[in-house]
Design a protein around this motif. Structure first.
Motif, mmCIF file in Angstrom:
data_model
loop_
_atom_site.group_PDB
_atom_site.id
_atom_site.type_symbol
_atom_site.label_atom_id
_atom_site.label_comp_id
_atom_site.label_asym_id
_atom_site.label_seq_id
_atom_site.Cartn_x
_atom_site.Cartn_y
_atom_site.Cartn_z
ATOM 1 N N GLU A 185 -55.045 -7.475 -59.000
ATOM 2 C CA GLU A 185 -54.764 -8.236 -60.223
ATOM 3 C C GLU A 185 -53.483 -9.057 -60.106
ATOM 4 O O GLU A 185 -53.436 -10.204 -60.559
ATOM 5 C CB GLU A 185 -54.712 -7.301 -61.442
ATOM 6 N N GLU A 186 -52.458 -8.497 -59.497
ATOM 7 C CA GLU A 186 -51.203 -9.249 -59.372
ATOM 8 C C GLU A 186 -51.322 -10.399 -58.374
ATOM 9 O O GLU A 186 -50.770 -11.478 -58.595
ATOM 10 C CB GLU A 186 -50.054 -8.313 -58.987
ATOM 11 N N VAL A 187 -52.054 -10.194 -57.293
ATOM 12 C CA VAL A 187 -52.267 -11.278 -56.334
ATOM 13 C C VAL A 187 -52.979 -12.440 -57.011
ATOM 14 O O VAL A 187 -52.578 -13.606 -56.871
ATOM 15 C CB VAL A 187 -53.074 -10.787 -55.104
ATOM 16 N N LEU A 188 -54.025 -12.132 -57.796
ATOM 17 C CA LEU A 188 -54.765 -13.207 -58.473
ATOM 18 C C LEU A 188 -53.957 -13.837 -59.606
ATOM 19 O O LEU A 188 -53.758 -15.054 -59.631
ATOM 20 C CB LEU A 188 -56.094 -12.674 -59.017
ATOM 21 N N PHE A 189 -53.501 -12.998 -60.535
ATOM 22 C CA PHE A 189 -52.927 -13.546 -61.772
ATOM 23 C C PHE A 189 -51.499 -14.064 -61.625
ATOM 24 O O PHE A 189 -51.142 -15.057 -62.252
ATOM 25 C CB PHE A 189 -53.022 -12.513 -62.905
ATOM 26 N N ARG A 190 -50.695 -13.387 -60.821
ATOM 27 C CA ARG A 190 -49.335 -13.872 -60.624
ATOM 28 C C ARG A 190 -49.217 -14.681 -59.337
ATOM 29 O O ARG A 190 -48.714 -15.792 -59.320
ATOM 30 C CB ARG A 190 -48.353 -12.690 -60.612
ATOM 31 N N GLY A 191 -49.694 -14.103 -58.231
ATOM 32 C CA GLY A 191 -49.510 -14.741 -56.928
ATOM 33 C C GLY A 191 -50.246 -16.045 -56.736
ATOM 34 O O GLY A 191 -49.818 -16.907 -55.970
ATOM 35 N N VAL A 192 -51.380 -16.211 -57.448
ATOM 36 C CA VAL A 192 -52.153 -17.457 -57.320
ATOM 37 C C VAL A 192 -52.106 -18.271 -58.614
ATOM 38 O O VAL A 192 -51.613 -19.400 -58.631
ATOM 39 C CB VAL A 192 -53.627 -17.171 -56.929
ATOM 40 N N LEU A 193 -52.594 -17.687 -59.714
ATOM 41 C CA LEU A 193 -52.721 -18.461 -60.962
ATOM 42 C C LEU A 193 -51.375 -18.819 -61.577
ATOM 43 O O LEU A 193 -51.140 -19.989 -61.934
ATOM 44 C CB LEU A 193 -53.582 -17.693 -61.970
ATOM 45 N N GLN A 194 -50.471 -17.848 -61.726
ATOM 46 C CA GLN A 194 -49.180 -18.175 -62.336
ATOM 47 C C GLN A 194 -48.352 -19.076 -61.419
ATOM 48 O O GLN A 194 -47.650 -19.968 -61.899
ATOM 49 C CB GLN A 194 -48.400 -16.901 -62.675
ATOM 50 N N PHE A 195 -48.445 -18.858 -60.133
ATOM 51 C CA PHE A 195 -47.714 -19.688 -59.175
ATOM 52 C C PHE A 195 -48.079 -21.161 -59.337
ATOM 53 O O PHE A 195 -47.230 -22.046 -59.262
ATOM 54 C CB PHE A 195 -48.028 -19.222 -57.753
ATOM 55 N N HIS A 196 -49.370 -21.444 -59.599
ATOM 56 C CA HIS A 196 -49.846 -22.825 -59.671
ATOM 57 C C HIS A 196 -49.992 -23.366 -61.093
ATOM 58 O O HIS A 196 -49.829 -24.568 -61.304
ATOM 59 C CB HIS A 196 -51.192 -22.960 -58.950
ATOM 60 N N PHE A 197 -50.309 -22.500 -62.055
ATOM 61 C CA PHE A 197 -50.613 -23.003 -63.408
ATOM 62 C C PHE A 197 -49.661 -22.504 -64.486
ATOM 63 O O PHE A 197 -49.774 -22.908 -65.630
ATOM 64 C CB PHE A 197 -52.054 -22.635 -63.784
#
Length: 199
Positions: free
Chosen positions: A111-123
């Motif tokens: 969940e952290e890889v997806l939501f923070r590491g990818v989505l929050q990093f970019h959006f």
């Protein structure tokens, strides 16, 4: 929510475990696919993961604080405020401490890889936090649980923004899921014993 609880009650421990891990593998796969398109280089992602004192001073401390607040609210608020249809009880009651730790680690990483590491990093914080809250759809049936998961989502997102370190939020997420999982296991076993004593 009750219907979902009834469906989960019908699953064996093995089936439930498969569904739990399958969901997390799916999230991790989505993260990898999105990452291939969104990151220019792999180092751009890996630079978010750093071993530092913040893992303990911020990650573990924030996780423990959230757990303490949650357990305090569980004591003072009516039980219906935390009623998720018996889903959490079914997930955690019949698991060992090691199984809960493994599950909590897998969930926190995916969940952290997806939501923070990818989505929050970019959006950004708002979009990633809203999507995080939306996928926890089993909480939608009760206003308190919705507020709870939305606030948690924004707080984890804020910690990520503050530390710029994905490992901090992974540890924080693990501490929350692991300790609350143990608490739900204890409560579930206690209710089972009480139920048996009344028979």
């Amino acid at each position: 929510m009750k219907k979902q609880g009834e469906i989960i009650q019908q699953l064996s421990k093995k089936q439930l475990t498969f569904h739990l891990y399958f969901t997390q593998v799916l999230l991790l796969t989505i993260a990898c696919v999105l990452g291939l398109f969104l990151f220019d280089t792999t180092s751009e992602f890996w630079d978010q993961i750093r071993f530092s004192p913040a893992i303990f001073t911020v990650g573990m401390t924030s996780g423990l604080l959230i757990v303490l607040i949650d357990m305090l609210l569980m004591k003072v608020l009516p039980a219906k405020y935390y009623d998720d249809g018996g889903v959490n009880a079914q997930i955690f009651t019949n698991r060992s401490m090691g199984e809960i730790a493994l599950l909590a680690m897998f969930i926190s990483v995916s969940e952290e890889v997806l939501f923070r590491g990818v989505l929050q990093f970019h959006f950004g914080l708002i979009i990633s936090s809203i999507i995080f809250a939306l996928i926890h759809f089993r909480y939608w049936a009760h206003w308190f649980l919705i507020i709870n998961i939305v606030l948690l989502s924004f707080w984890i997102g804020f910690i990520y923004e503050f530390t710029d370190n994905l490992l901090v939020t992974i540890i924080m997420h693990f501490v929350i899921d692991f300790l609350l999982g143990l608490h739900m296991r204890k409560n579930g076993r206690q209710r089972s014993k009480e139920g048996m004593s009344h028979e």
